[in-house]
Design a protein around this motif. Structure first.
Motif, PDB file in Angstrom:
ATOM      1  N   VAL A  75      -9.024 111.664 -37.134  1.00 44.70           N
ATOM      2  CA  VAL A  75      -8.988 112.257 -38.471  1.00 44.70           C
ATOM      3  C   VAL A  75     -10.510 111.793 -38.454  1.00 44.70           C
ATOM      4  CG1 VAL A  75      -8.077 112.559 -40.900  1.00 44.70           C
ATOM      5  CG2 VAL A  75      -6.679 111.597 -38.481  1.00 44.70           C
ATOM      6  N   TRP A  76     -10.920 110.635 -38.490  1.00 45.67           N
ATOM      7  CA  TRP A  76     -12.059 110.182 -39.132  1.00 45.67           C
ATOM      8  C   TRP A  76     -12.142 109.686 -38.080  1.00 45.67           C
ATOM      9  CZ3 TRP A  76     -14.715 111.863 -43.501  1.00 45.67           C
ATOM     10  CH2 TRP A  76     -15.618 110.508 -44.019  1.00 45.67           C
ATOM     11  N   GLU A  77     -13.938 110.444 -37.918  1.00 40.22           N
ATOM     12  CA  GLU A  77     -14.825 109.299 -36.284  1.00 40.22           C
ATOM     13  C   GLU A  77     -15.595 108.386 -37.067  1.00 40.22           C
ATOM     14  OE1 GLU A  77     -14.129 109.269 -33.188  1.00 40.22           O
ATOM     15  OE2 GLU A  77     -14.007 112.244 -33.416  1.00 40.22           O
ATOM     16  N   GLY A 104     -23.160 103.191 -34.389  1.00 40.26           N
ATOM     17  CA  GLY A 104     -23.828 102.441 -35.368  1.00 40.26           C
ATOM     18  C   GLY A 104     -23.206 101.101 -36.180  1.00 40.26           C
ATOM     19  N   THR A 105     -21.998 101.176 -36.789  1.00 39.83           N
ATOM     20  CA  THR A 105     -21.135 101.350 -37.612  1.00 39.83           C
ATOM     21  C   THR A 105     -21.082  99.492 -37.039  1.00 39.83           C
ATOM     22  OG1 THR A 105     -20.103 102.904 -38.228  1.00 39.83           O
ATOM     23  CG2 THR A 105     -18.560 100.741 -38.970  1.00 39.83           C
ATOM     24  N   GLU A 106     -21.141  98.513 -38.220  1.00 38.58           N
ATOM     25  CA  GLU A 106     -20.964  96.820 -38.012  1.00 38.58           C
ATOM     26  C   GLU A 106     -19.710  97.214 -36.791  1.00 38.58           C
ATOM     27  OE1 GLU A 106     -21.404  94.536 -40.738  1.00 38.58           O
ATOM     28  OE2 GLU A 106     -23.804  95.718 -42.077  1.00 38.58           O
ATOM     29  N   LYS A 107     -20.247  95.508 -36.344  1.00 32.62           N
ATOM     30  CA  LYS A 107     -18.543  94.870 -35.967  1.00 32.62           C
ATOM     31  C   LYS A 107     -18.117  94.317 -36.441  1.00 32.62           C
ATOM     32  CE  LYS A 107     -18.410  96.670 -31.463  1.00 32.62           C
ATOM     33  NZ  LYS A 107     -16.681  97.534 -31.068  1.00 32.62           N
ATOM     34  N   PRO A 108     -16.731  94.358 -36.845  1.00 34.81           N
ATOM     35  CA  PRO A 108     -15.952  94.653 -36.126  1.00 34.81           C
ATOM     36  C   PRO A 108     -15.263  96.255 -36.363  1.00 34.81           C
ATOM     37  CG  PRO A 108     -14.922  93.188 -37.307  1.00 34.81           C
ATOM     38  CD  PRO A 108     -15.896  93.186 -37.659  1.00 34.81           C
ATOM     39  N   LEU A 109     -15.429  97.447 -35.674  1.00 30.41           N
ATOM     40  CA  LEU A 109     -15.034  98.705 -35.770  1.00 30.41           C
ATOM     41  C   LEU A 109     -13.189  98.056 -36.251  1.00 30.41           C
ATOM     42  CD1 LEU A 109     -15.963 100.801 -34.807  1.00 30.41           C
ATOM     43  CD2 LEU A 109     -14.306 100.722 -32.933  1.00 30.41           C
ATOM     44  N   ILE A 110     -13.271  99.356 -37.437  1.00 34.16           N
ATOM     45  CA  ILE A 110     -11.629  99.330 -38.003  1.00 34.16           C
ATOM     46  C   ILE A 110     -11.078 100.868 -37.724  1.00 34.16           C
ATOM     47  CG2 ILE A 110     -10.084  98.979 -40.181  1.00 34.16           C
ATOM     48  CD1 ILE A 110     -12.402  97.538 -40.971  1.00 34.16           C
ATOM     49  N   VAL A 111      -9.534 100.606 -37.171  1.00 37.19           N
ATOM     50  CA  VAL A 111      -9.294 101.902 -36.673  1.00 37.19           C
ATOM     51  C   VAL A 111      -7.631 102.279 -37.109  1.00 37.19           C
ATOM     52  CG1 VAL A 111      -8.601 103.908 -34.664  1.00 37.19           C
ATOM     53  CG2 VAL A 111     -10.427 102.321 -34.598  1.00 37.19           C
ATOM     54  N   HIS A 112      -7.487 102.403 -38.230  1.00 38.88           N
ATOM     55  CA  HIS A 112      -6.039 103.042 -39.000  1.00 38.88           C
ATOM     56  C   HIS A 112      -5.637 104.127 -38.001  1.00 38.88           C
ATOM     57  CE1 HIS A 112      -6.601 100.955 -42.304  1.00 38.88           C
ATOM     58  NE2 HIS A 112      -8.501 101.017 -42.188  1.00 38.88           N
ATOM     59  N   VAL A 113      -4.518 103.681 -37.607  1.00 35.80           N
ATOM     60  CA  VAL A 113      -3.465 104.565 -37.173  1.00 35.80           C
ATOM     61  C   VAL A 113      -2.100 105.423 -37.957  1.00 35.80           C
ATOM     62  CG1 VAL A 113      -2.436 105.335 -34.836  1.00 35.80           C
ATOM     63  CG2 VAL A 113      -4.542 103.800 -35.296  1.00 35.80           C
ATOM     64  N   ASN A 114      -1.627 106.617 -38.409  1.00 38.61           N
ATOM     65  CA  ASN A 114      -0.455 106.966 -38.768  1.00 38.61           C
ATOM     66  C   ASN A 114       0.183 107.833 -38.739  1.00 38.61           C
ATOM     67  OD1 ASN A 114      -2.437 108.579 -40.144  1.00 38.61           O
ATOM     68  ND2 ASN A 114      -0.752 108.362 -42.143  1.00 38.61           N
ATOM     69  N   ALA A 115       1.020 109.205 -38.678  1.00 40.91           N
ATOM     70  CA  ALA A 115       1.980 109.092 -38.288  1.00 40.91           C
ATOM     71  C   ALA A 115       0.970 111.158 -38.742  1.00 40.91           C
ATOM     72  CB  ALA A 115       3.417 109.858 -38.954  1.00 40.91           C
ATOM     73  N   ARG A 149      -7.253 108.600 -47.159  1.00 45.13           N
ATOM     74  CA  ARG A 149      -8.146 109.545 -47.126  1.00 45.13           C
ATOM     75  C   ARG A 149      -8.932 109.093 -48.254  1.00 45.13           C
ATOM     76  NH1 ARG A 149      -7.888 114.648 -45.747  1.00 45.13           N
ATOM     77  NH2 ARG A 149      -6.312 114.032 -45.260  1.00 45.13           N
ATOM     78  N   GLY A 150      -8.156 108.205 -49.499  1.00 39.61           N
ATOM     79  CA  GLY A 150      -9.347 106.646 -49.865  1.00 39.61           C
ATOM     80  C   GLY A 150     -10.221 105.933 -49.681  1.00 39.61           C
ATOM     81  N   LEU A 151      -9.376 105.542 -48.760  1.00 35.53           N
ATOM     82  CA  LEU A 151     -10.117 103.778 -48.557  1.00 35.53           C
ATOM     83  C   LEU A 151     -10.777 104.219 -47.537  1.00 35.53           C
ATOM     84  CD1 LEU A 151      -9.365 100.553 -47.868  1.00 35.53           C
ATOM     85  CD2 LEU A 151      -7.891 101.253 -46.067  1.00 35.53           C
ATOM     86  N   ILE A 152     -11.359 105.432 -46.566  1.00 35.04           N
ATOM     87  CA  ILE A 152     -12.565 105.569 -45.473  1.00 35.04           C
ATOM     88  C   ILE A 152     -13.368 105.812 -46.417  1.00 35.04           C
ATOM     89  CG2 ILE A 152     -10.820 105.721 -43.188  1.00 35.04           C
ATOM     90  CD1 ILE A 152     -11.244 108.657 -44.680  1.00 35.04           C
ATOM     91  N   ARG A 153     -12.569 105.970 -47.914  1.00 34.90           N
ATOM     92  CA  ARG A 153     -14.739 106.343 -48.745  1.00 34.90           C
ATOM     93  C   ARG A 153     -15.041 104.991 -48.994  1.00 34.90           C
ATOM     94  NH1 ARG A 153     -12.925 111.284 -51.723  1.00 34.90           N
ATOM     95  NH2 ARG A 153     -12.967 109.848 -53.609  1.00 34.90           N
ATOM     96  N   ALA A 155     -14.180 102.653 -41.690  1.00 36.29           N
ATOM     97  CA  ALA A 155     -13.421 102.371 -40.516  1.00 36.29           C
ATOM     98  C   ALA A 155     -13.296 103.619 -40.029  1.00 36.29           C
ATOM     99  CB  ALA A 155     -11.935 101.914 -41.316  1.00 36.29           C
ATOM    100  N   GLY A 156     -12.800 103.976 -39.269  1.00 35.02           N
ATOM    101  CA  GLY A 156     -11.984 105.459 -38.310  1.00 35.02           C
ATOM    102  C   GLY A 156     -10.207 105.444 -38.844  1.00 35.02           C
ATOM    103  N   TRP A 157     -10.068 106.880 -38.787  1.00 40.17           N
ATOM    104  CA  TRP A 157      -8.669 107.197 -39.091  1.00 40.17           C
ATOM    105  C   TRP A 157      -7.954 107.844 -37.782  1.00 40.17           C
ATOM    106  CZ3 TRP A 157      -7.564 110.266 -43.703  1.00 40.17           C
ATOM    107  CH2 TRP A 157      -6.612 110.640 -43.816  1.00 40.17           C
ATOM    108  N   ALA A 158      -7.007 107.635 -36.982  1.00 38.84           N
ATOM    109  CA  ALA A 158      -6.325 108.364 -36.074  1.00 38.84           C
ATOM    110  C   ALA A 158      -4.614 108.686 -36.164  1.00 38.84           C
ATOM    111  CB  ALA A 158      -6.936 107.849 -34.783  1.00 38.84           C
ATOM    112  N   VAL A 159      -4.365 110.098 -35.601  1.00 39.63           N
ATOM    113  CA  VAL A 159      -3.074 110.322 -36.152  1.00 39.63           C
ATOM    114  C   VAL A 159      -1.758 110.798 -35.143  1.00 39.63           C
ATOM    115  CG1 VAL A 159      -3.027 111.650 -38.158  1.00 39.63           C
ATOM    116  CG2 VAL A 159      -3.162 112.811 -36.590  1.00 39.63           C
ATOM    117  N   ILE A 160      -1.104 109.811 -34.555  1.00 36.04           N
ATOM    118  CA  ILE A 160      -0.313 109.433 -33.612  1.00 36.04           C
ATOM    119  C   ILE A 160       1.105 111.542 -32.900  1.00 36.04           C
ATOM    120  CG2 ILE A 160       0.067 107.918 -32.946  1.00 36.04           C
ATOM    121  CD1 ILE A 160       3.284 108.256 -34.487  1.00 36.04           C
ATOM    122  N   ALA A 161       0.897 111.557 -32.461  1.00 34.99           N
ATOM    123  CA  ALA A 161       1.480 112.652 -31.674  1.00 34.99           C
ATOM    124  C   ALA A 161       3.357 112.827 -31.478  1.00 34.99           C
ATOM    125  CB  ALA A 161       0.861 113.884 -31.158  1.00 34.99           C
ATOM    126  N   GLY A 162       3.930 113.310 -31.961  1.00 27.80           N
ATOM    127  CA  GLY A 162       5.347 112.946 -32.047  1.00 27.80           C
ATOM    128  C   GLY A 162       5.957 114.472 -31.579  1.00 27.80           C
TER     129      GLY A 162
END
Ligand code: UDP
Length: 418
Positions: A5-7, A11-22, A34-38, A42-49
């Motif tokens: 959802v959000w790449e 060059g973003t500093e480490k550690p990389l943070i990735v959020h995953v939700n549904a 949506r608010g936190l990534i501002r 951090a990155g954000w990905a969603v699962i499929a089901g």
């Protein structure tokens, strides 16, 4: 497969943070992310089901709220559906994260990714936004037993309240959610802007607007006093019970029930049934009562517009109601409070933690309909009290529940060792 959802910026500093939700839209967790990534790189990905998978995860969600029969968890097919949906999606992380990185899994829908991600070497955090305090052998206890392998793979758990945590957690962080006062959902609106939004969606006019479906016998009068509940059409939000509250309230009081288009939230398969139940309750009302109830279904296809409509509705309301039977936190209450609204909320879960009865809102027993109506009537008749509660509510949210605070709390979660 997993969808970003959000790449993260290169060059973003480490550690990389990735959020995953549904889901990228619909419900409190997507709102929060949506608010936190501002405020957090951090990155954000969603699962499929599939529908079968989401039927399982909604059942587990209800169990964590202590509102389902744990017996079905004994059926091995259920956990097989769950695990076989998620296991292949964990593979995505072997290509996207390294052992220095942190993956934050949100809610039970994504917990099954934990073993696969752990095997890839990253730090795995589970942020569980829901829970209930019930006898341990009921809902949550049964979930902890069934998800033993997933829980064992976690480095840390984040919960809204300490009592929502599973047992034997390596690191536990208690982190309440937050709102962004400057976001489209919460930013100040002038009275002209509010009136224009409500006219444009057809609530105060008979206009038909794309993306919003208003169901009402007559438009909302400009001088009506308004009680609002904003919720997904989820049984635990008790929207049918909200409609029943209209009976016996003064004749100039109108109820507005606003919710997301049920067909648009894949991980919430119960929405259409709840909406049908709301229509049944409406059909049983007198014509005069029915004319004072307005249903607003908002499409999430345009998130900014959804946010603006919810914002305008919350600002138009004289009293905001959150009549949930259980509630992990209740961002809808926080959003109303940051706007200085007077809130009547159920004395359950996270709502009880946000509101001190008589100080920054009013707490009620959600199954005591007369008590809920009496609390609404008392506030509707006392503008000074509404103002006082609303001012304290706003000050409290700005002190305790801002995104800035959430981002700071997350720095500790990422670093480890609470
Ligand atoms: N929401 C929305 N449009 C709607 C209904 C709900 O944007 O039509 C949002 C609401 O403003 C809040 C979130 O969905 O930000 C619901 O969060 P909450 O914690 O109250 O409940 P959840 O849905 O997570 O159980």
């Amino acid at each position: 497969m997993l969808t970003p959802v959000w790449e993260i910026e290169p060059g973003t500093e480490k550690p990389l943070i990735v959020h995953v939700n549904a889901t990228a839209t619909g419900g409190g967790v997507s709102e929060l992310l949506r608010g936190l990534i501002r405020h957090q790189p951090a990155g954000w990905a969603v699962i499929a089901g599939t529908a079968d998978f989401y039927a399982v995860t909604k059942y587990v969600h209800n169990l964590l709220h202590g509102q389902a029969d744990p017996g079905r968890l004994d059926d091995p097919a259920l956990m097989r559906t769950y695990r076989s949906t998620l296991a292949p999606q964990a593979e995505w992380f072997t290509r996207h994260v390294t052992p220095d990185d942190v993956v934050v899994l949100h809610d039970p829908q994504t917990l099954g990714l934990a073993p696969g991600i752990k095997a890839a070497g990253a730090r795995v955090v589970w942020h569980c936004h829901i829970g209930a305090v019930v006898a341990p052998e009921r809902g949550p206890g049964a979930v902890w037993r069934a998800f033993d392998a997933e829980l064992a793979a976690l480095d840390a758990v984040v919960t809204t309240l300490p009592e929502f945590a599973p047992p034997h957690v390596r690191e536990l962080f208690v982190v309440p959610p937050a709102v962004d006062p400057a976001a489209p959902k919460n930013r100040e609106l002038t009275s002209d802007e509010i009136a224009a939004v409500l006219a444009e969606i057809g609530l105060t006019t008979a206009r038909v607007a794309p993306g919003v479906t208003v169901t009402q016998d007559t438009p909302l009068p400009h001088d009506a006093r308004v009680v609002l509940q904003v919720s997904r059409w989820d049984p635990l939000k008790d929207m049918p019970g909200v409609v029943r509250c209209v009976v016996g309230l003064p004749e100039d009081v109108h109820l507005v029930l606003a919710g997301t288009e049920p067909a648009e939230i894949p991980d919430d398969p119960e929405g259409l049934a709840v909406l049908a139940e709301v229509h049944d309750v409406l059909a049983g009302l007198s014509e005069a009562e029915r004319a004072r109830v307005h249903l607003v279904n908002i499409s999430l296809k345009r998130p900014e517009r959804n946010a603006l409509v919810v914002n305008a509705l919350q600002r138009r309301a004289d009293v905001v109601l959150q009549k949930s039977l259980e509630e992990g936190f209740g961002l809808t209450a926080t959003e109303a409070m940051v706007k200085g609204r007077a809130v009547v909320a159920s004395a359950v879960g996270g709502l009880r933690h946000q509101i001190t009865d008589g100080h920054n809102g009013v707490l009620v027993d959600p199954v005591d309909l007369d008590g809920v109506r009496a609390a609404l009537a008392r506030l509707l008749d006392d503008p000074a009290l509404r103002r006082e509660l609303g001012e304290r509510a706003r000050a409290g949210v700005l002190e305790r529940y801002t995104m800035r605070r959430l981002a700071e709390d997350y720095l500790k979660v990422i670093a480890g060792a609470p």
